[in-house]
Structures are given as structure tokens and as C-alpha cells.
Design a protein around this motif. Structure first.
Motif, PDB file in Angstrom:
ATOM      1  N   GLN A 255       0.997  -0.943  -0.057  1.00  0.00           N
ATOM      2  CA  GLN A 255      -0.041   0.146  -0.060  1.00  0.00           C
ATOM      3  C   GLN A 255       0.917   1.120   0.009  1.00  0.00           C
ATOM      4  OE1 GLN A 255      -3.239   0.510  -0.213  1.00  0.00           O
ATOM      5  NE2 GLN A 255      -3.702  -1.803  -0.353  1.00  0.00           N
ATOM      6  N   ALA A 256       2.056   1.203   0.653  1.00  0.00           N
ATOM      7  CA  ALA A 256       2.846   2.498   0.754  1.00  0.00           C
ATOM      8  C   ALA A 256       3.564   2.738  -0.666  1.00  0.00           C
ATOM      9  CB  ALA A 256       3.882   2.101   1.873  1.00  0.00           C
ATOM     10  N   LEU A 257       3.582   1.741  -1.128  1.00  0.00           N
ATOM     11  CA  LEU A 257       4.268   1.849  -2.769  1.00  0.00           C
ATOM     12  C   LEU A 257       3.368   2.561  -3.650  1.00  0.00           C
ATOM     13  CD1 LEU A 257       6.143  -1.734  -3.293  1.00  0.00           C
ATOM     14  CD2 LEU A 257       7.263   0.636  -2.834  1.00  0.00           C
ATOM     15  N   LYS A 258       2.384   2.611  -3.403  1.00  0.00           N
ATOM     16  CA  LYS A 258       1.212   3.329  -4.230  1.00  0.00           C
ATOM     17  C   LYS A 258       1.353   4.776  -4.036  1.00  0.00           C
ATOM     18  CE  LYS A 258      -2.891   1.548  -4.671  1.00  0.00           C
ATOM     19  NZ  LYS A 258      -4.222   1.007  -4.167  1.00  0.00           N
ATOM     20  N   GLN A 259       2.118   5.313  -3.139  1.00  0.00           N
ATOM     21  CA  GLN A 259       2.268   6.743  -3.005  1.00  0.00           C
ATOM     22  C   GLN A 259       3.094   7.152  -4.064  1.00  0.00           C
ATOM     23  OE1 GLN A 259       3.741   7.783   0.979  1.00  0.00           O
ATOM     24  NE2 GLN A 259       2.542   6.205   1.957  1.00  0.00           N
ATOM     25  N   VAL A 260       2.562   8.383  -4.607  1.00  0.00           N
ATOM     26  CA  VAL A 260       3.154   8.821  -5.993  1.00  0.00           C
ATOM     27  C   VAL A 260       4.566   9.718  -5.447  1.00  0.00           C
ATOM     28  CG1 VAL A 260       2.923  10.729  -7.932  1.00  0.00           C
ATOM     29  CG2 VAL A 260       1.003   9.401  -6.982  1.00  0.00           C
ATOM     30  N   ASN A 261       4.577  10.347  -4.584  1.00  0.00           N
ATOM     31  CA  ASN A 261       5.731  11.055  -4.010  1.00  0.00           C
ATOM     32  C   ASN A 261       6.609  10.298  -3.096  1.00  0.00           C
ATOM     33  OD1 ASN A 261       4.234  10.762  -1.902  1.00  0.00           O
ATOM     34  ND2 ASN A 261       4.048  13.377  -1.388  1.00  0.00           N
ATOM     35  N   HIS A 265      14.776   5.836  -2.231  1.00  0.00           N
ATOM     36  CA  HIS A 265      15.426   4.873  -1.425  1.00  0.00           C
ATOM     37  C   HIS A 265      14.156   4.422  -0.548  1.00  0.00           C
ATOM     38  CE1 HIS A 265      14.781   8.763   0.975  1.00  0.00           C
ATOM     39  NE2 HIS A 265      14.858   7.946   1.827  1.00  0.00           N
ATOM     40  N   GLU A 266      13.333   4.940  -0.229  1.00  0.00           N
ATOM     41  CA  GLU A 266      12.238   4.555   0.493  1.00  0.00           C
ATOM     42  C   GLU A 266      11.700   3.463  -0.351  1.00  0.00           C
ATOM     43  OE1 GLU A 266      10.946   4.932   3.550  1.00  0.00           O
ATOM     44  OE2 GLU A 266      12.672   6.330   3.951  1.00  0.00           O
ATOM     45  N   ARG A 267      11.066   3.747  -1.475  1.00  0.00           N
ATOM     46  CA  ARG A 267      10.555   2.752  -2.442  1.00  0.00           C
ATOM     47  C   ARG A 267      11.378   1.227  -2.467  1.00  0.00           C
ATOM     48  NH1 ARG A 267       6.980   3.375  -6.160  1.00  0.00           N
ATOM     49  NH2 ARG A 267       7.110   5.551  -5.980  1.00  0.00           N
ATOM     50  N   SER A 268      12.720   1.387  -2.804  1.00  0.00           N
ATOM     51  CA  SER A 268      13.734   0.339  -2.593  1.00  0.00           C
ATOM     52  C   SER A 268      13.671  -0.361  -1.291  1.00  0.00           C
ATOM     53  CB  SER A 268      15.201   0.669  -2.838  1.00  0.00           C
ATOM     54  OG  SER A 268      15.889  -0.138  -2.988  1.00  0.00           O
ATOM     55  N   ARG A 269      13.518   0.349  -0.132  1.00  0.00           N
ATOM     56  CA  ARG A 269      13.545  -0.233   1.142  1.00  0.00           C
ATOM     57  C   ARG A 269      12.343  -1.309   1.184  1.00  0.00           C
ATOM     58  NH1 ARG A 269      12.042   0.675   6.623  1.00  0.00           N
ATOM     59  NH2 ARG A 269      11.099   3.041   6.017  1.00  0.00           N
ATOM     60  N   TYR A 270      11.320  -0.424   0.791  1.00  0.00           N
ATOM     61  CA  TYR A 270       9.835  -1.215   1.087  1.00  0.00           C
ATOM     62  C   TYR A 270       9.840  -2.543   0.086  1.00  0.00           C
ATOM     63  CZ  TYR A 270       7.804   3.063   3.379  1.00  0.00           C
ATOM     64  OH  TYR A 270       8.069   4.024   3.947  1.00  0.00           O
ATOM     65  N   LEU A 271      10.566  -2.433  -1.288  1.00  0.00           N
ATOM     66  CA  LEU A 271      10.601  -3.749  -1.857  1.00  0.00           C
ATOM     67  C   LEU A 271      11.240  -4.620  -1.126  1.00  0.00           C
ATOM     68  CD1 LEU A 271      10.806  -1.927  -5.300  1.00  0.00           C
ATOM     69  CD2 LEU A 271       8.842  -3.367  -4.550  1.00  0.00           C
ATOM     70  N   ASP A 272      12.480  -4.422  -0.759  1.00  0.00           N
ATOM     71  CA  ASP A 272      13.373  -5.402  -0.050  1.00  0.00           C
ATOM     72  C   ASP A 272      12.562  -5.892   0.981  1.00  0.00           C
ATOM     73  OD1 ASP A 272      15.449  -4.526  -1.835  1.00  0.00           O
ATOM     74  OD2 ASP A 272      16.347  -3.254  -0.205  1.00  0.00           O
ATOM     75  N   ILE A 273      11.872  -5.299   1.880  1.00  0.00           N
ATOM     76  CA  ILE A 273      11.041  -5.899   3.013  1.00  0.00           C
ATOM     77  C   ILE A 273       9.882  -6.700   2.391  1.00  0.00           C
ATOM     78  CG2 ILE A 273       9.421  -5.326   4.755  1.00  0.00           C
ATOM     79  CD1 ILE A 273      10.997  -2.665   5.245  1.00  0.00           C
ATOM     80  N   ILE A 274       9.228  -6.483   1.249  1.00  0.00           N
ATOM     81  CA  ILE A 274       8.332  -7.304   0.697  1.00  0.00           C
ATOM     82  C   ILE A 274       9.004  -8.793   0.207  1.00  0.00           C
ATOM     83  CG2 ILE A 274       6.947  -7.534  -1.272  1.00  0.00           C
ATOM     84  CD1 ILE A 274       6.114  -4.525  -0.896  1.00  0.00           C
TER      85      ILE A 274
END
Length: 460
Positions: A255-261, A265-274
Motif C-alpha cells: 500500500q505504501a508503494l502506491k504513494q506517488v511522491n 530509497h524508501e521505495r527500494s527499502r519497502y521492496l526489500d522488505i516485501i
């Protein structure tokens, strides 16, 4: 077909009692038949001697009238012969019964003062002859029983005996059968309660025979089923908990990855966690599948003979990135030894135990690994100087999903399936695994395996 156990037990007892009584009577009758015949002959002789004394005591005419009116003539037939073999008197009615044949020689012997005894295959035609002397002349007295002494006695006695035996035996059997069938009725009711999911069944059967053994086995089975049901519920709860945690993380970060802005580096960290949580779910699924296969009969061990010490050395080398990162050292005392086993499965045993030893050791710690043997078994000891295991946890560490490091759950990763898989693999090899541990002092796993595992021993 009689379905009621109670009726079957009662009928079986009744048939046994009646058959046993009849057989016992027949055997007793045959054994004592000779004695009974002697008793009958003795009774005839005694009655005849009484008749002789009557004729010796009173005049002939009065004696004839006295004998003719005797009540004993209902049971005896009396004949009196003279010296010419003529029948002078006959007392008592035969009533269709066969008259015993008296020969001239028998009459002559009696007139000469002898006592003649005659037995026959038909007991009612036997007789006794006695000499009888009156004031006129010598005569021969012959006495014959009117009915077979066996028939009159046996029919009455046997009928009475069988009736009393049947009545009394039936009453006793009815009472005894209640006590015999009562435990079975208890078992039936307990089985119905057990089938409905009620495991709190207590039979309270104190018998020590087969029914007592059956009752105790039933209670043991009930206890085992209750334990299995508890384990099933705990398993469902644990699986739900273990699966829910990574799913929640995956869902939240997706859900957090759907944020546009969202920053890169946050996107990459979230993907690593997933990816990490998805890998965790995959590993958990693989572990469950493997444990299920090990616990089923479909898992066949591929037995080969290889060097056990070399296998453990290879596993330690494969784990080098882990123990190097924690600066852990190994002290090895590995006796050169070959064992027959499924070494692919044993690889996972050493991977799990050595991996745990590395994970729970202090930084810079030492792990001792030794191999020894006795006559038929090899003994492997793996010891660390880590955090140890609480005494109450040592009894449960081989249960699936159980984690002894609850206070360090955030520090140490794991699904709690590793030692359950280890226990099952060792059991499949007809071996044993024990744990020795003290909190804060370290843990030692002792694995005992047969040196020569055979297919025959695995099928026992």
C-alpha cells in the motif's frame, strides 16, 4: 442373528449350565450305575427277608392276608412257588410290565436254601429269590420291582435337579451378566462422547481382566487424542500467527508503494522488505511440506554408506559466512567413521543444529563438535556457549513453531520448524536426540544414530 451382547452372554451361560449339568449327570449315572444296582438288590433282599419273617411268625392264612394288604405291593411284585414249580400266590399288579422269567433250576436252588439274585439288561425284570418255610411245606419266594428303580428315581431326581439348576443358574447369570456388560455399556457411551468431541471421559472401571485392560487402553487413547487435538489447535493458531505477520507486512508496504511522491530509497527499502517477507513465507511453506512428508509413510530414505566426519566438515564449511560474521570458532573431535543412512536428510540435521549453535552463540564464541561410537551406535555431540534454554522450554523445543528464544524473538529470525524437522529425520533413522542446556551457559545436542541403518529396521 442376536446383536445384543447382554442376551448373547445370558444365552451362552444358560446353554453352558444346562449342557454341563446334563453331561455331568450322565457321567455320574454311568459311574455309579453298578452301585445303584447293588443297592436295589439289597433292598429287594431286605424286603424279602421281612416277608419270610412274617410267614415264620404267624399262621399261613393270616400271613397270606397280611402280605396281600401290604402297601409295598405298589412297588414290588411277589410270587410264591411250591416244590412242583407251581405258582401258588402272586401279589402286586404288574400293570403291563414284563414279568421276570423264573426257571425251574432257580426255584430248585431256592427250595434248597439258596438266595438267588437275577440281574437283567432291563432293571425292572431283575429279581431276588429266597427260601420260605411254612408249617405245611417249603416254598420259594421271588420278589421283582414293579418299576425300574432307575426310571422312578432318575426321572424325578433329574427333573427336579434340572429345574432348580436352570432357575437358580439363570438368576445368577442374569445378575452376573449385568456386571459383565456394564463396563461395555460404559465404553459405548464414552465412545459416543468421544466421537462428539468430548475428551473429558473417565470410565472408572476397576476390573483387572481383559475388560479392565480395554478400559485403560481406551483412557490412554482418549488422553492421546486430547493431546493431538490440543496440538492441532496450537498448530492452526501458530500457522495463522506466523502467516499473518508477513502478510500484514507485505500488504502494508505494498500500500505504501502506491504513494506517488515516495522517495526512491524508501521505495527500494519497502521492496526489500516485501521480498524478505515473501521469502519467509516460502521457507515456512517448504518447511511445512517437508515435515509433512517426513511424518507420512511416503518418505523413503535413500540409504548409502559414507563418512560421517567428512559430511559434518562439509556442512561447517558451507556455514562459513555465518560463523565468520560472528567470529565463532569450532573445536572438532571427529572420529573417522562411516555410517549407512540417508545423508541428504542428515545434511539438514547438521545444518539446523549447527546453524542454531552459531546463531545463539556469543560473538567470538566456541562450538564443540565430537563424534564417538559404541558397539552399534554413533554419538554426535554439538555444544555451544550461548544463551541456553530454559528448563520448561527444553521439553517443547522439538514441537513445530515453538521458539525457545521468545525474549529475543526480534533479534533472532526463524519459524520454529527446524528442530521439529531434525527430530523427525533422526526418528526415521531409528535414532534419538536429546538436549542438555542451562540458561546463560550454553546448549548441547546429543544425537545417537545406528551405524548400520537397514530397510528392515525402518519397517519395524
Amino acid at each position: 442373528m442376536i446383536r445384543s451382547l447382554y442376551i448373547r452372554v445370558v444365552l451362552s451361560f444358560l446353554i453352558s449350565v444346562i449342557a454341563g449339568t446334563v453331561i455331568a449327570f450322565v457321567i455320574t449315572f454311568l459311574v455309579f450305575r453298578g452301585n445303584m444296582n447293588e443297592n436295589v438288590q439289597e433292598e429287594l433282599l431286605n424286603f424279602g427277608q421281612d416277608i419270610v419273617r412274617i410267614y415264620d411268625t404267624i399262621p399261613l392264612r393270616e400271613a397270606d392276608k397280611f402280605v396281600e394288604g401290604m402297601k409295598q405291593l405298589d412297588s414290588y411284585h411277589i410270587r410264591i412257588y411250591d416244590e412242583n414249580n407251581n405258582e401258588l400266590h402272586s401279589y402286586g399288579t404288574l400293570g403291563g410290565q414284563t414279568s421276570a422269567r423264573v426257571t425251574a433250576d432257580q426255584i430248585k436252588n431256592v427250595l434248597n436254601g439258596e438266595i438267588v439274585r437275577a440281574n437283567s439288561s432291563n432293571e425292572s425284570t431283575g429279581f431276588v429269590g429266597l427260601p420260605l418255610r411254612t408249617e405245611a411245606e417249603a416254598k420259594a419266594l421271588f420278589i421283582q420291582p414293579l418299576l425300574s428303580p432307575y426310571t422312578s428315581f432318575n426321572v424325578k431326581w433329574l427333573s427336579t435337579f434340572l429345574i432348580y439348576s436352570l432357575v437358580i443358574g439363570s438368576l445368577l447369570i442374569l445378575v452376573a451378566s449385568i456386571f459383565v456388560v456394564k463396563p461395555i455399556n460404559k465404553l459405548t457411551k464414552a465412545t459416543k462422547r468421544l466421537a462428539s468431541g468430548d475428551f473429558n471421559v473417565r470410565l472408572n472401571i476397576k476390573q483387572t481382566g481383559e475388560l479392565g485392560t480395554l478400559a485403560r487402553s481406551f483412557e490412554e487413547m482418549t488422553h492421546d487424542l486430547q493431546h493431538l487435538e490440543q496440538m492441532r489447535r496450537e498448530f492452526v493458531t501458530n500457522v495463522s500467527h506466523e502467516v499473518q505477520s508477513p502478510l500484514t507486512s507485505i500488504s502494508g508496504y505494498a500500500q505504501a508503494l502506491k504513494q506517488v511522491n515516495l522517495a526512491e530509497h524508501e521505495r527500494s527499502r519497502y521492496l526489500d522488505i516485501i521480498i524478505s517477507e515473501a521469502k519467509r513465507l516460502s521457507n515456512m511453506s517448504d518447511s511445512l511440506l517437508k515435515l509433512s512428508m517426513l511424518e507420512s509413510d511416503s518418505q523413503q530414505l535413500r540409504l548409502v554408506t559414507r563418512s560421517l566426519d567428512e559430511q559434518i566438515r562439509r556442512v561447517i564449511v558451507a556455514l562459513q559466512p555465518q560463523w565468520t560474521a560472528r567470529n565463532v570458532h569450532f573445536e572438532l573431535d571427529l572420529q573417522t567413521l562411516k555410517v549407512t543412512a540417508d545423508h541428504d536428510q542428515l545434511d539438514q540435521v547438521w545444518m539446523n543444529i549447527l546453524g542454531n549453535a552459531i546463531k545463539f552463540s556469543e560473538v567470538g564464541g566456541v562450538i564443540d563438535v565430537s563424534i564417538s561410537r559404541n558397539i552399534s551406535d554413533v554419538i554426535i555431540r554439538i555444544s555451544d556457549k550461548g544463551i541456553g534454554i530454559e528448563p520448561e522450554d527444553q521439553k517443547r523445543i522439538f514441537e513445530r513453531f515453538f521458539k525457545a528464544d521468545r525474549s529475543h524473538s526480534s533479534k533472532y529470525e526463524g519459524s520454529g520448524m527446524g528442530l521439529a524437522i531434525v527430530k523427525q529425520i533422526v526418528s526415521l533413522h531409528q535414532g534419538d536426540i536429546q538436549v542438555e542446556s542451562r540458561p546463560g551457559e550454553g546448549t548441547t545436542f546429543v544425537i545417537t544414530l545406528p551405524i548400520h541403518t537397514t530397510k528392515e529396521s525402518l519397517n519395524r
